[in-house]
Design a protein around this motif. Structure first.
Motif, short mmCIF file in Angstrom:
data_model
loop_
_atom_site.label_atom_id
_atom_site.label_comp_id
_atom_site.label_asym_id
_atom_site.label_seq_id
_atom_site.Cartn_x
_atom_site.Cartn_y
_atom_site.Cartn_z
N THR A 251 -45.43 -6.92 72.85
CA THR A 251 -45.89 -6.91 71.32
C THR A 251 -46.51 -5.58 71.19
O THR A 251 -46.77 -4.63 71.81
CB THR A 251 -47.60 -7.04 72.21
N THR A 252 -46.81 -5.63 69.38
CA THR A 252 -47.15 -4.26 69.31
C THR A 252 -48.36 -4.03 68.44
O THR A 252 -48.66 -5.11 68.25
CB THR A 252 -46.09 -3.75 68.44
N ASP B 88 -41.96 8.66 73.06
CA ASP B 88 -41.55 7.47 73.06
C ASP B 88 -42.76 7.85 74.92
O ASP B 88 -41.86 7.97 75.68
CB ASP B 88 -41.36 6.00 73.22
N LEU C 72 -53.46 -6.59 68.28
CA LEU C 72 -52.38 -6.70 69.94
C LEU C 72 -51.39 -7.94 70.06
O LEU C 72 -51.85 -9.23 70.67
CB LEU C 72 -52.05 -5.95 70.67
N THR D 57 -50.99 -0.65 65.80
CA THR D 57 -50.67 0.55 65.78
C THR D 57 -52.38 0.79 64.93
O THR D 57 -52.63 -0.06 65.28
CB THR D 57 -50.19 0.33 64.12
N THR E 13 -47.23 -0.36 72.39
CA THR E 13 -45.54 -1.62 72.58
C THR E 13 -45.72 -2.02 74.03
O THR E 13 -45.47 -1.04 75.43
CB THR E 13 -44.29 -0.93 72.49
N GLU F 230 -48.01 3.94 68.15
CA GLU F 230 -47.90 2.96 67.93
C GLU F 230 -47.76 2.70 69.20
O GLU F 230 -47.57 3.17 70.17
CB GLU F 230 -46.24 3.57 67.39
#
Length: 187
Positions: free
Chosen positions: A136-137, A97, A38, A139, A128, A126
């Motif tokens: 930051t992202t 989301d 991340l 998976t 965020t 996913e």
């Protein structure tokens, strides 16, 4: 008369003690964790059941390095077919989301409480995360195995069989009582 009194007292005890018994939360038992890159750090995703099975409830917790204080985040669940899916979690808005909230039993981390992934196959979460260092992202792939137990139709059939027998017995009793009432009425 005595059996009715005993039955009434027993039913009252069940009703009065049920909320007390259900109010005592058990501690969250984590059995598996995965580290998700991340940004410059990692996010630790933990599970109360592993391997994950389709249709089986479990808890997830998500904790970025440095904790969740001063941060907000969202998670999007992606089904094996590649479609975003709202998981229908109580307290969340039903959007794909989902805003991450503190887990009710692990207040130091974000989490999803008693969630079941409905399909077998490779799911993806996913993330965020918004914090002082920016957005930051990351998976997380989550392999989901087949649902445990017999097929759903068999489970429903077995579960509903006692109710079908009860309905037949009630109908039989109703017909007998009706027949007696008609015979008595006619003299």
């Amino acid at each position: 008369m005595r059996t009715r009194l005993v039955t009434g007292v027993a039913a009252s005890l069940v009703v009065l003690t049920a909320p007390v018994a259900s109010a005592q939360a058990e501690p969250l038992t984590i059995v598996h964790s995965e580290r998700v890159p991340l940004g410059n750090g990692t996010l630790t995703a933990s599970f109360t059941d592993w391997p994950v099975k389709a249709g089986r409830s479990l808890d997830f917790t998500f904790e970025p390095d440095g904790g969740i204080e001063g941060r907000t985040g969202t998670v999007r669940a992606i089904t094996p077919s590649g479609e975003p899916k709202a998981l229908g979690i109580v307290g969340l808005d039903g959007e794909a989301d989902m805003e991450l909230q503190r887990h009710p039993l692990a207040r130091h981390a974000w989490g999803l409480d008693v969630v079941a992934l409905p399909e077998e196959g490779p799911w993806r979460f996913e993330f965020t995360v918004h914090g002082a260092g920016g957005v930051t992202t990351g998976t997380l792939p989550v392999p989901v195995g087949p649902a445990p137990g017999p097929p759903m139709a068999v489970s429903w059939l077995v579960g509903m069989a006692p109710w079908a027998v009860a309905a037949l017995l009630l109908a039989r009793g109703w017909l007998r009582a009706r027949r007696r009432a008609v015979l008595t009425w006619n003299g």
